[in-house]
Design an enzyme around this catalytic site. Structure first.
Site, mmCIF file in Angstrom:
data_model
loop_
_atom_site.group_PDB
_atom_site.id
_atom_site.type_symbol
_atom_site.label_atom_id
_atom_site.label_comp_id
_atom_site.label_asym_id
_atom_site.label_seq_id
_atom_site.Cartn_x
_atom_site.Cartn_y
_atom_site.Cartn_z
ATOM 1 N N LYS A 34 -65.835 48.605 4.959
ATOM 2 C CA LYS A 34 -65.512 49.897 4.765
ATOM 3 C C LYS A 34 -65.467 50.521 6.338
ATOM 4 O O LYS A 34 -66.431 50.297 7.070
ATOM 5 C CB LYS A 34 -66.398 50.697 3.880
ATOM 6 C CG LYS A 34 -66.215 52.173 3.976
ATOM 7 C CD LYS A 34 -67.273 52.860 3.080
ATOM 8 C CE LYS A 34 -68.495 53.424 4.055
ATOM 9 N NZ LYS A 34 -68.188 54.489 4.936
ATOM 10 N N ASP A 61 -62.098 54.592 4.345
ATOM 11 C CA ASP A 61 -62.670 55.646 3.561
ATOM 12 C C ASP A 61 -62.481 57.142 4.337
ATOM 13 O O ASP A 61 -63.446 57.494 5.082
ATOM 14 C CB ASP A 61 -64.123 55.441 3.694
ATOM 15 C CG ASP A 61 -65.098 56.704 2.805
ATOM 16 O OD1 ASP A 61 -64.340 57.271 1.821
ATOM 17 O OD2 ASP A 61 -66.176 56.633 2.783
ATOM 18 N N LYS A 63 -61.468 60.031 2.768
ATOM 19 C CA LYS A 63 -61.666 61.134 1.976
ATOM 20 C C LYS A 63 -60.852 62.506 2.088
ATOM 21 O O LYS A 63 -61.150 63.443 2.624
ATOM 22 C CB LYS A 63 -63.210 61.816 2.355
ATOM 23 C CG LYS A 63 -64.237 60.668 2.005
ATOM 24 C CD LYS A 63 -65.588 61.490 2.475
ATOM 25 C CE LYS A 63 -66.754 60.350 1.981
ATOM 26 N NZ LYS A 63 -66.802 59.276 2.748
ATOM 27 N N LEU A 64 -59.526 61.930 2.166
ATOM 28 C CA LEU A 64 -58.320 63.115 2.595
ATOM 29 C C LEU A 64 -58.484 64.101 1.589
ATOM 30 O O LEU A 64 -58.766 64.168 0.359
ATOM 31 C CB LEU A 64 -57.099 62.330 2.359
ATOM 32 C CG LEU A 64 -56.919 60.906 3.098
ATOM 33 C CD1 LEU A 64 -55.615 60.209 2.963
ATOM 34 C CD2 LEU A 64 -56.633 61.624 4.473
ATOM 35 N N PRO A 68 -50.761 68.203 0.280
ATOM 36 C CA PRO A 68 -50.130 67.111 -0.351
ATOM 37 C C PRO A 68 -49.299 66.192 0.524
ATOM 38 O O PRO A 68 -49.309 64.975 0.828
ATOM 39 C CB PRO A 68 -49.232 67.322 -1.674
ATOM 40 C CG PRO A 68 -50.061 68.821 -2.038
ATOM 41 C CD PRO A 68 -50.538 69.335 -0.742
ATOM 42 N N GLY A 209 -74.535 49.590 3.530
ATOM 43 C CA GLY A 209 -74.654 49.814 5.069
ATOM 44 C C GLY A 209 -75.670 49.182 5.633
ATOM 45 O O GLY A 209 -75.625 47.974 6.039
#
Length: 231
Positions: A34, A61, A63-64, A68, A209
């Site tokens: 990740k 990762d 996290k958008l 749009p 992690g």
């Protein structure tokens, strides 16, 4: 699924050298990494390309959470880098998630995952932003929106994995951060679980992690996580 393919090692580190050292030490033991905002900002997209070049799968990762058109552009950029997964924020609603899914169609290997409720959040945190639902209720609501928008799966804590598997069916990807080995402190995760508990409940993948990246022997730590996944 092979236990090795279920484990995603989170490169939540603050510099490229540290990431390169972990990847080198883990070698063929790890197939999936990740890369989050911290690592991407510190190292740039070249790290993703390097990992893909090594034959690794990359969970980007991001996290958008944007308009749009901007989300679609970021998803296309993730696909061009060779990422296997990219995240969009479920709180952005159907329009944002659908735009991400549409953009990913040009990249057959790219899966769009919707973040539901981050693992550090509690009911009190949701109330602070005007959400009266419990974490479980909000996770389920956003997961159903994500399914309707065409997302390939969701991100949630191990504690919601069973609920999500029942709601989304057998084919959805359910990725669970907040995973620690038995006896470890969950640090910032408010809704943690062990690898075995997460997978038994229905998670398709677990994200691990510091349990691995902060260990004196990362290979031994990864093998412990793998062993914990086995019945």
């Amino acid at each position: 699924m092979d236990p090795s393919s279920r484990i995603i090692v989170a490169l939540d580190l603050d510099n490229r050298r540290a990431a390169d050292e972990i990847v080198e030490r883990l070698g063929e033991e790890c197939r999936f990494y990740k890369v989050g905002l911290e690592m991407l900002t510190a190292a740039g997209p070249d790290l993703v390309e390097q990992l893909v070049g090594l034959g690794k799968d990359v969970f980007l990762d991001l996290k958008l959470f944007e308009i749009p058109n901007s989300v679609a552009g970021a998803v296309r950029a993730a696909g061009a880098l060779g990422a296997s997964m990219v995240t969009v924020h479920g709180m952005g609603g159907t329009g944002i998630m659908a735009a991400a899914v549409a953009a990913a169609r040009d990249f057959p290997r790219l899966r769009v995952l919707a973040l539901t409720v981050v693992t550090s959040m509690t009911g009190a945190d949701l109330a602070d932003i005007g959400v009266s639902a419990s974490p479980q209720e909000q996770v389920l609501r956003l997961a159903r929106l994500a399914r309707g928008a065409g997302c390939h799966g969701v991100i949630a804590s191990p504690q919601e994995a069973a609920l999500l598997r029942g709601a989304l069916g057998p084919d959805a990807l359910i990725i669970t951060p907040g995973v620690t080995l038995p006896g470890e402190s969950p640090t910032e995760h408010a809704r943690p679980g062990t690898p075995r508990a997460a997978v038994t409940a229905g998670a398709s993948h677990v994200v691990v992690g510091r349990t691995i990246t902060g260990a004196a022997d990362p290979v031994a730590a990864l093998r412990l996580v793998r062993a914990n996944l086995e019945p």
